[in-house]
Structures are given as C-alpha cells and as structure tokens.
Design a protein around this motif. Structure first.
Motif, PDB file in Angstrom:
ATOM      1  N   GLY A  50     -50.849  36.170  -7.563  1.00  0.00           N
ATOM      2  CA  GLY A  50     -50.463  37.127  -8.589  1.00  0.00           C
ATOM      3  C   GLY A  50     -48.993  37.493  -8.546  1.00  0.00           C
ATOM      4  O   GLY A  50     -48.173  36.735  -8.041  1.00  0.00           O
ATOM      5  N   SER A  51     -48.696  38.661  -9.071  1.00  0.00           N
ATOM      6  CA  SER A  51     -47.305  39.096  -9.208  1.00  0.00           C
ATOM      7  C   SER A  51     -46.981  40.159  -8.159  1.00  0.00           C
ATOM      8  O   SER A  51     -47.843  40.560  -7.372  1.00  0.00           O
ATOM      9  CB  SER A  51     -47.121  39.707 -10.601  1.00  0.00           C
ATOM     10  N   ARG A  52     -45.744  40.628  -8.194  1.00  0.00           N
ATOM     11  CA  ARG A  52     -45.370  41.709  -7.270  1.00  0.00           C
ATOM     12  C   ARG A  52     -46.171  42.981  -7.551  1.00  0.00           C
ATOM     13  O   ARG A  52     -46.445  43.760  -6.652  1.00  0.00           O
ATOM     14  CB  ARG A  52     -43.870  41.998  -7.395  1.00  0.00           C
ATOM     15  N   THR A  53     -46.556  43.169  -8.798  1.00  0.00           N
ATOM     16  CA  THR A  53     -47.376  44.343  -9.144  1.00  0.00           C
ATOM     17  C   THR A  53     -48.705  44.281  -8.399  1.00  0.00           C
ATOM     18  O   THR A  53     -49.185  45.277  -7.845  1.00  0.00           O
ATOM     19  CB  THR A  53     -47.668  44.374 -10.665  1.00  0.00           C
ATOM     20  N   CYS A  54     -49.305  43.086  -8.387  1.00  0.00           N
ATOM     21  CA  CYS A  54     -50.589  42.924  -7.700  1.00  0.00           C
ATOM     22  C   CYS A  54     -50.419  43.207  -6.202  1.00  0.00           C
ATOM     23  O   CYS A  54     -51.234  43.898  -5.586  1.00  0.00           O
ATOM     24  CB  CYS A  54     -51.131  41.508  -7.874  1.00  0.00           C
ATOM     25  N   ALA A  55     -49.310  42.654  -5.635  1.00  0.00           N
ATOM     26  CA  ALA A  55     -49.051  42.860  -4.206  1.00  0.00           C
ATOM     27  C   ALA A  55     -48.921  44.350  -3.931  1.00  0.00           C
ATOM     28  O   ALA A  55     -49.489  44.883  -2.971  1.00  0.00           O
ATOM     29  CB  ALA A  55     -47.782  42.133  -3.802  1.00  0.00           C
ATOM     30  N   GLY A 113     -57.878  35.432  -8.259  1.00  0.00           N
ATOM     31  CA  GLY A 113     -57.111  35.346  -9.502  1.00  0.00           C
ATOM     32  C   GLY A 113     -56.682  36.729  -9.974  1.00  0.00           C
ATOM     33  O   GLY A 113     -57.302  37.745  -9.645  1.00  0.00           O
ATOM     34  N   SER A 114     -55.618  36.766 -10.756  1.00  0.00           N
ATOM     35  CA  SER A 114     -55.050  38.028 -11.244  1.00  0.00           C
ATOM     36  C   SER A 114     -54.685  37.850 -12.721  1.00  0.00           C
ATOM     37  O   SER A 114     -54.844  36.758 -13.269  1.00  0.00           O
ATOM     38  CB  SER A 114     -53.797  38.351 -10.446  1.00  0.00           C
ATOM     39  N   CYS A 115     -54.133  38.893 -13.316  1.00  0.00           N
ATOM     40  CA  CYS A 115     -53.704  38.753 -14.720  1.00  0.00           C
ATOM     41  C   CYS A 115     -52.677  37.626 -14.868  1.00  0.00           C
ATOM     42  O   CYS A 115     -52.856  36.749 -15.715  1.00  0.00           O
ATOM     43  CB  CYS A 115     -53.117  40.064 -15.248  1.00  0.00           C
ATOM     44  N   PRO A 116     -51.602  37.598 -14.037  1.00  0.00           N
ATOM     45  CA  PRO A 116     -50.618  36.517 -14.232  1.00  0.00           C
ATOM     46  C   PRO A 116     -51.219  35.128 -14.042  1.00  0.00           C
ATOM     47  O   PRO A 116     -50.922  34.218 -14.815  1.00  0.00           O
ATOM     48  CB  PRO A 116     -49.559  36.786 -13.149  1.00  0.00           C
ATOM     49  N   SER A 117     -52.094  34.940 -13.045  1.00  0.00           N
ATOM     50  CA  SER A 117     -52.638  33.586 -12.854  1.00  0.00           C
ATOM     51  C   SER A 117     -53.531  33.209 -14.028  1.00  0.00           C
ATOM     52  O   SER A 117     -53.658  32.038 -14.383  1.00  0.00           O
ATOM     53  CB  SER A 117     -53.389  33.471 -11.525  1.00  0.00           C
ATOM     54  N   GLY A 146     -59.973  38.747  -9.857  1.00  0.00           N
ATOM     55  CA  GLY A 146     -59.895  40.213  -9.724  1.00  0.00           C
ATOM     56  C   GLY A 146     -58.995  40.759 -10.816  1.00  0.00           C
ATOM     57  O   GLY A 146     -58.535  41.893 -10.740  1.00  0.00           O
ATOM     58  N   SER A 147     -58.762  39.949 -11.827  1.00  0.00           N
ATOM     59  CA  SER A 147     -57.810  40.325 -12.874  1.00  0.00           C
ATOM     60  C   SER A 147     -58.262  41.560 -13.642  1.00  0.00           C
ATOM     61  O   SER A 147     -59.440  41.731 -13.943  1.00  0.00           O
ATOM     62  CB  SER A 147     -57.669  39.145 -13.840  1.00  0.00           C
ATOM     63  N   GLY A 148     -57.286  42.380 -13.977  1.00  0.00           N
ATOM     64  CA  GLY A 148     -57.576  43.589 -14.752  1.00  0.00           C
ATOM     65  C   GLY A 148     -58.017  43.272 -16.169  1.00  0.00           C
ATOM     66  O   GLY A 148     -58.568  44.126 -16.863  1.00  0.00           O
ATOM     67  N   ILE A 149     -57.772  42.038 -16.615  1.00  0.00           N
ATOM     68  CA  ILE A 149     -58.213  41.654 -17.965  1.00  0.00           C
ATOM     69  C   ILE A 149     -59.742  41.540 -17.961  1.00  0.00           C
ATOM     70  O   ILE A 149     -60.411  41.851 -18.927  1.00  0.00           O
ATOM     71  CB  ILE A 149     -57.587  40.299 -18.391  1.00  0.00           C
TER      72      ILE A 149
HETATM   73 FE1  SF4 Z   1     -52.396  42.410 -10.907  1.00  0.00          FE
HETATM   74 FE2  SF4 Z   1     -53.569  42.565 -13.314  1.00  0.00          FE
HETATM   75 FE3  SF4 Z   1     -54.504  44.026 -11.273  1.00  0.00          FE
HETATM   76 FE4  SF4 Z   1     -52.140  44.625 -12.416  1.00  0.00          FE
HETATM   77  S1  SF4 Z   1     -54.185  44.740 -13.388  1.00  0.00           S
HETATM   78  S2  SF4 Z   1     -52.569  44.557 -10.217  1.00  0.00           S
HETATM   79  S3  SF4 Z   1     -51.346  42.592 -12.899  1.00  0.00           S
HETATM   80  S4  SF4 Z   1     -54.494  41.820 -11.420  1.00  0.00           S
END
Ligand code: SF4
Length: 435
Positions: A50-55, A113-117, A146-149
């Motif tokens: 994911g992104s720095r936000t996820c970290a 997985g995250s939103c960016p992936s 685990g994506s917020g989407i």
């Molecule tokens: Fe990462 Fe999406 Fe969760 Fe934000 S909502 S932390 S971008 S997975």
C-alpha cells in the motif's frame, strides 16, 4: 447431529424494518484487523502492499503494541509503481525474499491488498501463488484485501480467515470449530467449558500457530464467535462444514445460549450446560447486578462500526437495563444475527450502512447518555457535550464470555461516570423519545 437449533421464538426485532443508508461513512478499513490478527497467529506476518497512508494507519492503530521484531509492515507503492513505470511484481518479490531470508520465524505470509494496490489492479493472488511456489513448504504465502474501498475494519479479519480456509486440511471427524479470533485468555476459557460440557473435539480458527490450523470437513460444526464472518462461513460451508445457529457469546445470556447451541448440536442437553456453567453464571450475574444501577434507563446510540453492535446492544438492554435509541451496523447478516434480532427489544431503531450527516442529526436530536462510535466522530460529539465510547476498543478488549461481561459493562460505565462527575448536562434526555 442437528446443526440448526432454534433457541428463541421469533419476536423482538426479528421482523422489524431496518433503516438502510448508503452515503458517506466513517469507519476504519480492513487493514486495522492486522492489529489483533498478528498477535493471535504468532508466526504469521502481514505485508500490506500500500501507500504511506496505509503504513501510517497500522503503525498508529498498533501504537504501543509494536514488538522488537514486528509482524507486520508495508511495502510502499511509490509514484513509479502507481504510474505503471515499474514492475510492482518484481519489486514485491524482492521485498518478500529479503523479508523471508531475514525472518525464518515466519510461517505464513499474508500479502494484504489496499486501496492503492487495487487502484493499479495489482493481482496479489497471482503474487501469492508465485511466492508460495517459491517458498513452500517453509512459508505459505496468502493474500486478502484490507482496502477501504471493499472492507470495514472487522471485515479485514473475515477476509484473512476466508483466505486461510482453502489451506486447511480435510477432516472426516465430528468436531466443533469455534470461528473468529478471540484473545487467548477467552479462547482458553471456552475450550475448558466446552470440554467440561463433553464435546470431545473442539478446534479454533484461527489457531495460534500456522502448523496448528484446524482441519475441516462434513463432520465439522461451526460455532461463530464473531458476527462479521460471512465470507469465512461461506468458505467453510463450501468445505462441507455446517453452521450451528446461535446468538453470540456476549453477556451471561448470550454465552449460555451459545454453549447450549454447541452442546445441543452434539446431543448434549441444556442441563449439562447449566451444571457446568453454574458458578461462572452466578459470579457474573452478581457482578452485573452491581453495575446495573449505572445503566438502568440510560439511553445508548450505536453508530455502525464493528458489526458487534447488535450483540452488545442486546446485552446492554437485557442484562443492564439500558434503553437503545438506535443500533447501527455496517452490515446486517439476518441469518447469522437471527437470535440477536429476536432478543432486541421490540421497536428498537435498527440501521444498516451509513449516511453520516443524517445519522449525526438523529444522534444530536436524541442526545443519548452514551454514543458508541468511531474515533473520527467521538471528538466532535464530545465537544458538543455528548459522552462517547470508541467502538474500536470493543474489538481490542476481551469482551466475550462470562468473566469478561463485567469488563465489557465497565467500558461503558467509565465514560458515563466521568460525565456525571463533570456534571455534563443532558437536558433533552428526559424529553426525547427512546425510539
Ligand atoms: Fe490504505 Fe485505503 Fe486503508 Fe487508507 S483506507 S489506510 S488508503 S487501505
């Protein structure tokens, strides 16, 4: 064996209308589940792609729980990955290889997985398959989102456990599988009680170690410990397991009925459960009686967060005498929650999903004595003079079973006592209707 045992007649809110809202919602994403899952499965590692936000999210959610050798990390997708300029698969392979060479203690690696992936459509199932091929049998590599989407925070656990199910060995044995991550102390209590009741083979999903994950098959009866495990249940059912209909083991009533359902599925009568649980029930009921005056008539409002809202609301209403203003839940799984719905006081306002501004308006109008909500809503509501409880604490704290029921009540009693001490006024409380 009988897998479906009707415990309560249809009543309460079993057929009540539900307010369905689809608007802006305020809830953590499924990455949050890593915080309790990495403590539960002690040789697993969670690599968020994911992104720095996820970290930042999991670092701050895990906060004080970071170990010397942490069991989660984030592989950061940078601008080059996001712009499609680098082969993210190659980079992921490099990160994973480095990690597994350095950490021989890791037996299961989850690529999360995250939103960016998801946005760049990085196929983590392909990556997991490729990496499993390379590192098996030493390490199994699995993936989930685990994506917020796609997920709210407890759905991260559901996705993680569902990813484990295809890897479980097949079993022809008659056995009870308790499904859902529970703190070890609670799991040990349940294991003891179920053994004393006479259920010979009881297994838990997830197990504490990768090599100890339970088997599953047509002889497996599922007893859900958490109400947010729809995908995991479906996956286990596809392996031949059958679900035992039960409420959730929250409070004395819920725990007793949950144990009775398990016992009944193995042909053991409620008399045995009553005998085995007598002293625990007596102790807990006495402790709850002492707390009850603090709750009697107090008005509670649940924003949707963990999917634990219905069982906890039922416990607060029936065992502590609280009044339910609104019980919100991100998803209402009618089948899994059938007994809980039947136990909720008739006329309770139920809502599913969220349109946060509308819900805030309802909450402000009702001015409840305590509001259970996410971190993002708690501060503004506190500033408006409302007393709040962070929903996420209900997931991080042991709340299931007999011994934990008074602690669960205390989680709500403390902020209400604090509010009473500072003389927080709640002028509308007398006038506003309950439902
Ligand atoms: Fe990462 Fe999406 Fe969760 Fe934000 S909502 S932390 S971008 S997975």
């Amino acid at each position: 064996m009988n897998a479906v045992i009707p415990l309560v007649p249809a009543e309460g809110c079993a057929t009540s209308p539900v307010l369905r809202e689809r608007g802006q919602h305020e809830v953590f994403c499924g990455l949050t589940g890593i915080v309790w899952l990495h403590r539960k499965i002690q040789d697993a590692f969670f690599l968020v792609v994911g992104s720095r936000t996820c970290a930042h999210l999991i670092q701050s959610a895990a906060g004080v729980m970071i170990f010397a050798e942490p069991r989660f990390a984030t592989a950061i997708l940078d601008e080059r990955d996001l712009a499609g300029l680098a082969d993210a698969h190659d980079e992921l392979d490099r990160v994973v290889t480095r990690l597994l060479e350095r950490r021989p203690d890791i037996k299961t690696l989850f690529l999360v997985g995250s939103c960016p992936s998801e946005v760049i459509k990085l196929d983590l199932s392909r990556a997991a398959e490729r990496l499993s091929g390379r590192f098996l049998p030493r390490v199994r590599v699995l993936n989930y989102s685990g994506s917020g989407i796609e997920t709210t925070f407890t759905q991260g656990e559901d996705a993680c456990l569902a990813a484990l199910v295809p890897t479980l060995p097949a079993s022809p044995h008659a056995q009870l599988m308790v499904v859902g991550a529970l703190p070890d102390v609670v799991e040990d209590q349940f294991a003891r009680l179920l053994a004393q009741i006479g259920i010979e083979r009881v297994v838990f999903l997830p197990a504490r170690h990768s090599a100890a994950m339970p088997s599953v098959g047509p002889g497996t009866l599922l007893l859900l410990a958490q109400p947010f495990l729809a995908d995991t249940t479906r996956a286990l059912e596809s392996r031949g397991a059958r679900r035992v209909q039960a409420p959730f083991p929250i409070g004395v009533e819920g725990t007793t009925a949950w144990l009775e359902a398990a016992a009944g599925a193995f042909g053991i009568g409620p008399g045995v459960v009553a005998r085995v649980t007598a002293s625990a029930r007596e102790r807990t009921t006495a402790a709850l009686q002492r707390l009850r005056p603090q709750f009697e008539g107090k008005r509670v409002f649940f924003f949707p967060d963990s999917q634990l809202e219905l069982p906890i609301a039922r416990f607060m209403a029936r065992e502590l005498g609280a009044q339910l203003v609104e019980v919100g839940t991100p998803y209402l799984h009618r089948e899994h929650l059938a007994d809980e719905l039947a136990w909720l006081p008739a006329g309770t306002r139920l809502s599913e999903g969220q349109d946060v501004e509308r819900q805030l308006d309802r909450c402000r109008a009702a001015r409840p004595d305590i509001t259970v909500c996410g971190l993002g809503l708690a501060n503004p509501l506190e500033a408006e003079g409302l007393t709040t409880k962070w929903a996420i604490e209900l997931v991080f704290t042991p709340i299931h079973g007999y011994e934990q029921a008074p602690d669960l009540a205390e989680l709500f009693a403390r902020p209400m006592r604090r509010a009473a001490l500072v003389g927080r006024a709640n002028p509308a409380a007398e006038a506003a209707p309950c439902n």
